[in-house]
Scaffold this motif. Structure first.
Motif, PDB file in Angstrom:
ATOM      1  N   ARG A  55      45.225  40.517  52.558  1.00  0.00           N
ATOM      2  CA  ARG A  55      45.076  39.973  53.915  1.00  0.00           C
ATOM      3  C   ARG A  55      44.203  38.725  53.917  1.00  0.00           C
ATOM      4  N   VAL A  56      43.067  38.810  53.220  1.00  0.00           N
ATOM      5  CA  VAL A  56      42.121  37.690  53.203  1.00  0.00           C
ATOM      6  C   VAL A  56      42.608  36.585  52.279  1.00  0.00           C
ATOM      7  N   LYS A  57      43.090  36.954  51.097  1.00  0.00           N
ATOM      8  CA  LYS A  57      43.628  36.048  50.076  1.00  0.00           C
ATOM      9  C   LYS A  57      42.554  35.119  49.507  1.00  0.00           C
ATOM     10  N   ARG A  58      42.853  34.518  48.413  1.00  0.00           N
ATOM     11  CA  ARG A  58      42.049  33.451  47.837  1.00  0.00           C
ATOM     12  C   ARG A  58      42.633  32.137  48.336  1.00  0.00           C
ATOM     13  N   ALA A  59      41.781  31.155  48.587  1.00  0.00           N
ATOM     14  CA  ALA A  59      42.239  29.901  49.184  1.00  0.00           C
ATOM     15  C   ALA A  59      43.392  29.276  48.412  1.00  0.00           C
ATOM     16  N   ALA A  60      43.345  29.345  47.087  1.00  0.00           N
ATOM     17  CA  ALA A  60      44.388  28.732  46.261  1.00  0.00           C
ATOM     18  C   ALA A  60      45.745  29.391  46.465  1.00  0.00           C
ATOM     19  N   PHE A  61      45.742  30.625  46.986  1.00  0.00           N
ATOM     20  CA  PHE A  61      46.989  31.369  47.143  1.00  0.00           C
ATOM     21  C   PHE A  61      47.268  31.710  48.606  1.00  0.00           C
ATOM     22  N   ARG A  62      46.690  30.961  49.523  1.00  0.00           N
ATOM     23  CA  ARG A  62      46.786  31.317  50.939  1.00  0.00           C
ATOM     24  C   ARG A  62      48.214  31.294  51.479  1.00  0.00           C
ATOM     25  N   GLU A  64      50.841  32.328  49.733  1.00  0.00           N
ATOM     26  CA  GLU A  64      51.643  33.298  48.985  1.00  0.00           C
ATOM     27  C   GLU A  64      51.605  34.680  49.635  1.00  0.00           C
ATOM     28  N   ASP A  65      52.680  35.424  49.462  1.00  0.00           N
ATOM     29  CA  ASP A  65      52.719  36.819  49.869  1.00  0.00           C
ATOM     30  C   ASP A  65      52.265  37.666  48.689  1.00  0.00           C
ATOM     31  N   TYR A  66      51.204  38.413  48.887  1.00  0.00           N
ATOM     32  CA  TYR A  66      50.676  39.258  47.826  1.00  0.00           C
ATOM     33  C   TYR A  66      51.516  40.528  47.676  1.00  0.00           C
ATOM     34  N   TRP A  67      51.634  41.012  46.435  1.00  0.00           N
ATOM     35  CA  TRP A  67      52.311  42.275  46.148  1.00  0.00           C
ATOM     36  C   TRP A  67      51.578  43.419  46.847  1.00  0.00           C
ATOM     37  N   ALA A  68      50.263  43.508  46.635  1.00  0.00           N
ATOM     38  CA  ALA A  68      49.389  44.446  47.338  1.00  0.00           C
ATOM     39  C   ALA A  68      49.817  45.906  47.200  1.00  0.00           C
ATOM     40  N   ARG A  69      50.298  46.265  46.040  1.00  0.00           N
ATOM     41  CA  ARG A  69      50.704  47.632  45.754  1.00  0.00           C
ATOM     42  C   ARG A  69      50.284  47.959  44.320  1.00  0.00           C
ATOM     43  N   PRO A  70      50.405  49.194  43.900  1.00  0.00           N
ATOM     44  CA  PRO A  70      50.138  49.475  42.487  1.00  0.00           C
ATOM     45  C   PRO A  70      51.089  48.663  41.600  1.00  0.00           C
ATOM     46  N   ASN A  94      47.734  42.083  41.410  1.00  0.00           N
ATOM     47  CA  ASN A  94      47.817  42.518  42.805  1.00  0.00           C
ATOM     48  C   ASN A  94      48.510  41.483  43.676  1.00  0.00           C
ATOM     49  N   ARG A  95      48.517  40.248  43.206  1.00  0.00           N
ATOM     50  CA  ARG A  95      49.204  39.165  43.927  1.00  0.00           C
ATOM     51  C   ARG A  95      50.642  39.011  43.448  1.00  0.00           C
ATOM     52  N   THR A  96      50.841  39.019  42.130  1.00  0.00           N
ATOM     53  CA  THR A  96      52.159  38.699  41.577  1.00  0.00           C
ATOM     54  C   THR A  96      53.065  39.914  41.410  1.00  0.00           C
ATOM     55  N   GLY A  97      52.465  41.102  41.312  1.00  0.00           N
ATOM     56  CA  GLY A  97      53.263  42.305  41.120  1.00  0.00           C
ATOM     57  C   GLY A  97      53.646  42.567  39.681  1.00  0.00           C
ATOM     58  N   ARG A  98      53.062  41.847  38.742  1.00  0.00           N
ATOM     59  CA  ARG A  98      53.355  42.077  37.333  1.00  0.00           C
ATOM     60  C   ARG A  98      52.063  42.140  36.536  1.00  0.00           C
ATOM     61  N   MET A  99      52.008  43.080  35.625  1.00  0.00           N
ATOM     62  CA  MET A  99      50.816  43.311  34.819  1.00  0.00           C
ATOM     63  C   MET A  99      50.408  42.052  34.051  1.00  0.00           C
TER      64      MET A  99
END
Length: 259
Positions: A55-62, A64-70, A94-99
């Protein structure tokens, strides 16, 4: 990528997302396990944190839609080599959805994997960047990003069925496991011990370059290697250099017959 979470395994419908780890033992393949992992809501603190970060995000990624899931594991379902980390980074996996994708730790790891021929690319930026693993899979004992990169012991235990099942599903092909850091080392040996593997007593201590061959009563063998974690703290201070990391990966590649 595997683990996109678009469909629910049948067992999850009976357990509910808050008890997803309980359904892990009933998954029938890596793809199904990855979907189950990405649907989990078992740890309230981690669910709250991964959601707040997105929700808050980092400024560099504002934008982008975060994965925000396991974040599920990444790599083929017949991998001979498994890399076990700690947990996804808040603004990485947590942002990209890939380890190990989208953060400094991942950049270091993938550069070394690519250098020794275990990944097709050296710069992981997103889940759809086209990088593929070669005989290698990446995972973690905790699949959600934790506050301050510090999962609790209870969160590690709650997530343990996922790692346990991942090891079982890789059973026909797995030859080598490399663990990044003390946390992953302890988590792995706990899961291996509960899975019936013969673990020396006292339990082997973690160390960079540690190497231990384990056997299972059913005749299986696996070699466990230790490596300092690819965290900025270790790489920026020189505690872990690219050469050190590549040396352990090269050893793992040879043991896994991936040359």
């Amino acid at each position: 990528m595997a683990g996109d979470g678009r469909s629910e395994p049948t067992d999850l419908r009976s357990h509910g997302p808050e008890k997803a780890p309980l359904a892990a033992e009933n998954t029938h393949g890596i793809a199904e396990l990855d979907r189950l992992v990405s649907s989990c809501f078992a740890c309230p603190r981690l669910v709250a944190w991964r959601t707040e970060v997105a929700r808050v995000k980092r400024a560099a990624f504002r934008d982008e839609d975060y994965w925000a899931r396991p974040v599920p594991g990444f790599g083929p379902d017949d991998a001979a080599f498994l890399v076990v980390g700690l947990a996804p980074a808040a603004h990485g996996g947590n942002r990209t959805g890939r380890m190990f994708t989208g953060d400094q730790s991942g950049d270091v790891l993938f550069a070394a994997l690519h250098a020794v021929g275990l990944a097709t690319g050296a710069q992981p930026v997103s889940a759809d960047d086209g990088i593929e693993m070669i005989g290698t899979r990446l995972t973690a004992p905790v699949h959600c990003a934790p506050p301050q990169n510090k999962p609790t012991a209870a969160e590690r235990r709650r997530c343990a069925p996922f790692l346990s099942r991942e090891l079982e599903l890789l059973r026909p092909s797995l030859k080598v496991i490399m663990v990044l850091g003390e946390f992953g080392w302890q988590a792995l040996f706990t899961v291996l011990g509960e899975g019936g593997w013969t673990i020396p007593r006292p339990r082997p201590r973690f160390g960079h370059g540690a190497e231990l061959a384990l056997t299972h009563p059913d005749g299986r063998t696996v070699t466990v290697l230790g490596c300092y974690h690819v965290s900025p703290h270790n790489t920026f201070t020189g505690r872990l250099t690219p050469a050190m990391l590549e040396n352990v990966l090269t050893r793992a590649k040879a043991l896994a017959d991936l040359d």
